[in-house]
Design a protein around this motif. Structure first.
Motif, PDB file in Angstrom:
ATOM      1  N   ALA A  48      -7.601  -1.875  -5.504  1.00 55.89           N
ATOM      2  CA  ALA A  48      -8.292  -3.061  -4.995  1.00 55.89           C
ATOM      3  C   ALA A  48      -7.730  -4.336  -5.614  1.00 55.89           C
ATOM      4  N   THR A  49      -7.302  -4.265  -6.852  1.00 54.31           N
ATOM      5  CA  THR A  49      -6.684  -5.427  -7.487  1.00 54.31           C
ATOM      6  C   THR A  49      -5.397  -5.817  -6.777  1.00 54.31           C
ATOM      7  N   HIS A  50      -4.629  -4.833  -6.352  1.00 51.51           N
ATOM      8  CA  HIS A  50      -3.367  -5.094  -5.669  1.00 51.51           C
ATOM      9  C   HIS A  50      -3.562  -5.497  -4.207  1.00 51.51           C
ATOM     10  N   LEU A  51      -4.476  -4.826  -3.526  1.00 51.28           N
ATOM     11  CA  LEU A  51      -4.587  -4.975  -2.071  1.00 51.28           C
ATOM     12  C   LEU A  51      -5.769  -5.820  -1.620  1.00 51.28           C
ATOM     13  N   ALA A  66       0.825  -1.206   0.000  1.00 51.30           N
ATOM     14  CA  ALA A  66       0.000   0.000   0.000  1.00 51.30           C
ATOM     15  C   ALA A  66       0.860   1.257   0.000  1.00 51.30           C
ATOM     16  N   ILE A  67       1.957   1.223   0.726  1.00 55.13           N
ATOM     17  CA  ILE A  67       2.868   2.371   0.771  1.00 55.13           C
ATOM     18  C   ILE A  67       3.442   2.658  -0.607  1.00 55.13           C
ATOM     19  N   GLN A  68       3.619   1.617  -1.398  1.00 58.65           N
ATOM     20  CA  GLN A  68       4.236   1.767  -2.712  1.00 58.65           C
ATOM     21  C   GLN A  68       3.258   2.230  -3.790  1.00 58.65           C
ATOM     22  N   LEU A  69       1.958   2.180  -3.503  1.00 56.61           N
ATOM     23  CA  LEU A  69       0.960   2.550  -4.509  1.00 56.61           C
ATOM     24  C   LEU A  69       0.785   4.064  -4.557  1.00 56.61           C
ATOM     25  N   LEU A 123     -15.928   3.289  -0.908  1.00 54.70           N
ATOM     26  CA  LEU A 123     -17.055   2.652  -1.593  1.00 54.70           C
ATOM     27  C   LEU A 123     -16.743   2.390  -3.058  1.00 54.70           C
ATOM     28  N   GLU A 124     -15.954   3.243  -3.670  1.00 59.76           N
ATOM     29  CA  GLU A 124     -15.599   3.023  -5.071  1.00 59.76           C
ATOM     30  C   GLU A 124     -14.819   1.727  -5.264  1.00 59.76           C
ATOM     31  N   GLY A 125     -14.184   1.248  -4.208  1.00 61.62           N
ATOM     32  CA  GLY A 125     -13.451  -0.014  -4.295  1.00 61.62           C
ATOM     33  C   GLY A 125     -14.327  -1.233  -4.206  1.00 61.62           C
TER      34      GLY A 125
END
Length: 308
Positions: A220-223, A207-210, A257-259
């Motif tokens: 959301a795809t990554h996390l 998450a820090i890298q995003l 919510l968008e996620g």
């Protein structure tokens, strides 16, 4: 509300958590119309009913109010006493609370899942923000108390790591009120040292890298977005969302919510963290009015000390 006392800080976190939970529940596991409604910022008609996230967080607050610590036996008793199936509890938690109601020992029941490792669901993380707010000045106590609160129903190391991460985030959000608002990446970096080695911790590193400009669907795809109902699939995403909009409750909830995914839980986590920064006045008054009242027992009840 005097925001200086530990209990009032916990109550503000509970308010934010429950508003996020109640609004998020309308968008949980999206059907085809939900993305458009989120895009248009269409809030549902009131009342907004909260889920098990807020019900269990209310027990956390109640025990803090009575004992100023996480008395695990009292908290287990409160969870069982106030269990309402209609609030949307997960099957594992339903089973554990049912057995506690029948007199079983929560310590044995919590470890009975997943071959003795306990549940790694997101239930420990969803209810923990009031603990971070309560001990905002003492991060070591935040870690200890958050872990104790999770163990009752979610004893797996991943679930405990998720609860610790969220509680630390709420504590740091409150601390940030007295300093300069940290950048999103800096806020996440401040959480990182407190989270035990785990998949949750690895997700936080990711998450820090995003980048903050990354589309939320890609995030959301990554996390993850809670769709797997696990701590490791929920907490890093919720922390990323909270960090992006720490100073604006409404924007933080809409971003979450968008996620899509497990929206009541991700929004409960984000709501508890962000409320700890913006305070009660930062939660939209119309949203608080639309949310059903918090349970009166959380502010008045005195639980009997469990026997044995």
């Amino acid at each position: 509300m005097n925001s200086d006392s530990a209990l009032n800080r916990a109550q503000i976190a509970l308010e934010g958590l429950s508003v996020g939970d109640a609004l998020g529940g309308f968008f949980e596991f999206a059907h085809t119309k939900v993305p458009a409604r989120v895009h248009l910022r269409q809030v549902p008609q009131s009342p907004w009913h909260w889920t098990d996230d807020s019900q269990m967080a209310a027990s956390v607050f109640s025990v803090l109010r009575q004992t100023a610590t996480i008395d695990q036996d009292l908290l287990a008793q409160s969870f069982a006493l106030h269990y309402e199936r209609s609030r949307g509890y997960g099957p594992a938690t339903r089973a554990i609370l049912g057995r506690i109601q029948r007199g079983k020992n929560w310590r044995e029941e919590a470890l009975s899942l997943h071959q003795g490792q306990g549940s790694f669901g997101n239930g420990g993380a969803m209810r923990v923000a009031p603990i971070g707010a309560f001990w905002a000045a003492d991060l070591s106590s935040v870690v200890q108390q958050a872990a104790a609160s999770a163990e009752i129903t979610h004893a797996h190391p991943e679930a405990i790591a998720g609860a610790i991460a969220v509680a630390i985030a709420a504590a740091l959000a409150w601390q940030a009120r007295q300093t300069t608002l940290p950048s999103p990446n800096r806020f996440l970096q401040l959480i990182q040292p407190w989270v035990p080695a785990s998949q949750v911790a690895e997700g936080l590193v990711m998450a820090i890298q995003l980048d903050s400009t990354m589309p939320i669907a890609t995030v959301a795809t990554h996390l993850g977005n809670g769709s797997k109902i696990s701590a490791q699939d929920t907490v890093p995403f919720a922390l990323w969302c909270a960090a992006q909009r720490l100073s604006n409750f409404e924007q933080a909830i809409w971003l979450t919510l968008e996620g899509l995914g497990d929206c009541d839980t991700t929004c409960a986590i984000v709501g508890g963290i962000v409320a700890s920064y913006v305070g009660l006045e930062g939660i939209p008054s119309a949203w608080r009015a639309a949310r059903e009242p918090l349970p009166a027992w959380a502010f008045a009840e005195e639980l009997a000390k469990p026997i044995g």
